[in-house]
Design an enzyme around this catalytic site. Sequence first.
Site, short mmCIF file in Angstrom:
data_model
loop_
_atom_site.label_atom_id
_atom_site.label_comp_id
_atom_site.label_asym_id
_atom_site.label_seq_id
_atom_site.Cartn_x
_atom_site.Cartn_y
_atom_site.Cartn_z
NE ARG A 181 -4.24 -1.48 0.10
CZ ARG A 181 -4.37 -2.53 -0.73
NH1 ARG A 181 -3.43 -2.78 -1.62
NH2 ARG A 181 -5.44 -3.29 -0.66
CD GLU B 183 -3.32 3.05 -5.19
OE1 GLU B 183 -4.36 2.50 -5.59
OE2 GLU B 183 -2.37 2.44 -4.70
CG HIS C 136 -3.47 -0.86 -6.88
ND1 HIS C 136 -3.86 -0.30 -5.71
CD2 HIS C 136 -3.42 -2.21 -6.63
CE1 HIS C 136 -4.05 -1.22 -4.78
NE2 HIS C 136 -3.79 -2.40 -5.33
O1 LIG Z 1 -4.44 -4.58 -3.77
C1 LIG Z 1 -4.95 -5.65 -3.88
C2 LIG Z 1 -5.47 -6.44 -2.78
O2 LIG Z 1 -5.44 -5.95 -1.64
O3 LIG Z 1 -5.94 -7.55 -3.01
#
Ligand SMILES: O=CC(=O)O
Length: 335
Positions: free
Chosen positions: A247, A276, A294
């Site tokens: 993250r 984001e 992402h």
């Molecule tokens: O970012 C993707 C997830 O958390 O699965």
Amino acid sequence: MATKPKVLLLGKIEHAHESWKSLSNLADLVSSQAQGRAEFLEECKAGRWDGVKAIYRTFDSMEITGRFDSELVPLLPGSVEFVCHNGAGYDQVDVNACSDRKIKVSHTPGTVNDCTADVNMFLILGALRGFNPGMLSIREGNWRGHPLPPLGHDPEGKTLGIVGMGGIGRNLKKKCDAFSMKIIYHNRKRLSEELAGGAAYVSFEELLRTSDVISLNLPLNKDTRHKISTREFEMMKKGVVIVNTARGAIIDEAALVKALDSDQVASVGLDVYEDEPKIHPGLMSNPRVILVPHMGTWTAETQCAMEECNISNVRSAVQDGVLLNLVPEQVDLEK
Ligand SMILES: O=CC(=O)O
């Protein structure tokens, strides 16, 4: 005849349509038409979701509800017992607020390990080898560019420090073994020898001081927000490479930009960002930063597996009153 419980869908089912439909044998499937958080909160206050037992939510349903935080969770009807989040990372859900309401939360770990670790590997190779400047200049008709980009570095023999040795971190470790990297890790708890698979456990500080490449594979929560900031960059080897598929907010992005500008950090590979979809201009403009929007779990196979996993959690919740993938923070609540 007893009325069926309701299951509320927040977001969309894109792949596992048959499995989703099959839930209608057990529950009435309802979905919100709210255009944003204010409307969703109004729906809750108006009793629109009374009778809902389980909620299936997606990452993108943030656009409908915003975060499941201490404002929203208390407004959910008393009938809600389960929140099933389609994603491995569940920082969009305030687990404490849910625990206070005795609402159990599940996520979809396991399903994301391979594909996220694959992106991780792509970013490690790309950032270490310094491919990005050349990939930008070739599209500008400039071949490798002028002046030539600096020489990259081989992964072989480099020390990779994995911060967070959960499913993704361990999967990455196996992949990096194929590149003959020396793997060290830091984790809240030291793993058994078998799980660590030969990776050496070190303190966080030692990892920062000795790694050539640092990979962030830990969840975002109040303890890990800005875990990597100015102080941590200063401890790292000059010319370190950093990759993040976890993250964005684990790294203090403003501090990262400074560390790149001073060459303390040589290059970076990012799949996730602090705010984001906004990207810090200092990252955007720096060719030594590989930017992926992402896409860690963005494969047909994984998206499908994640939906199936989340639906299995909803089914088990409605049918048997248990979640298959309860979040770790709530495991102790069960005892
Ligand atoms: O970012 C993707 C997830 O958390 O699965």
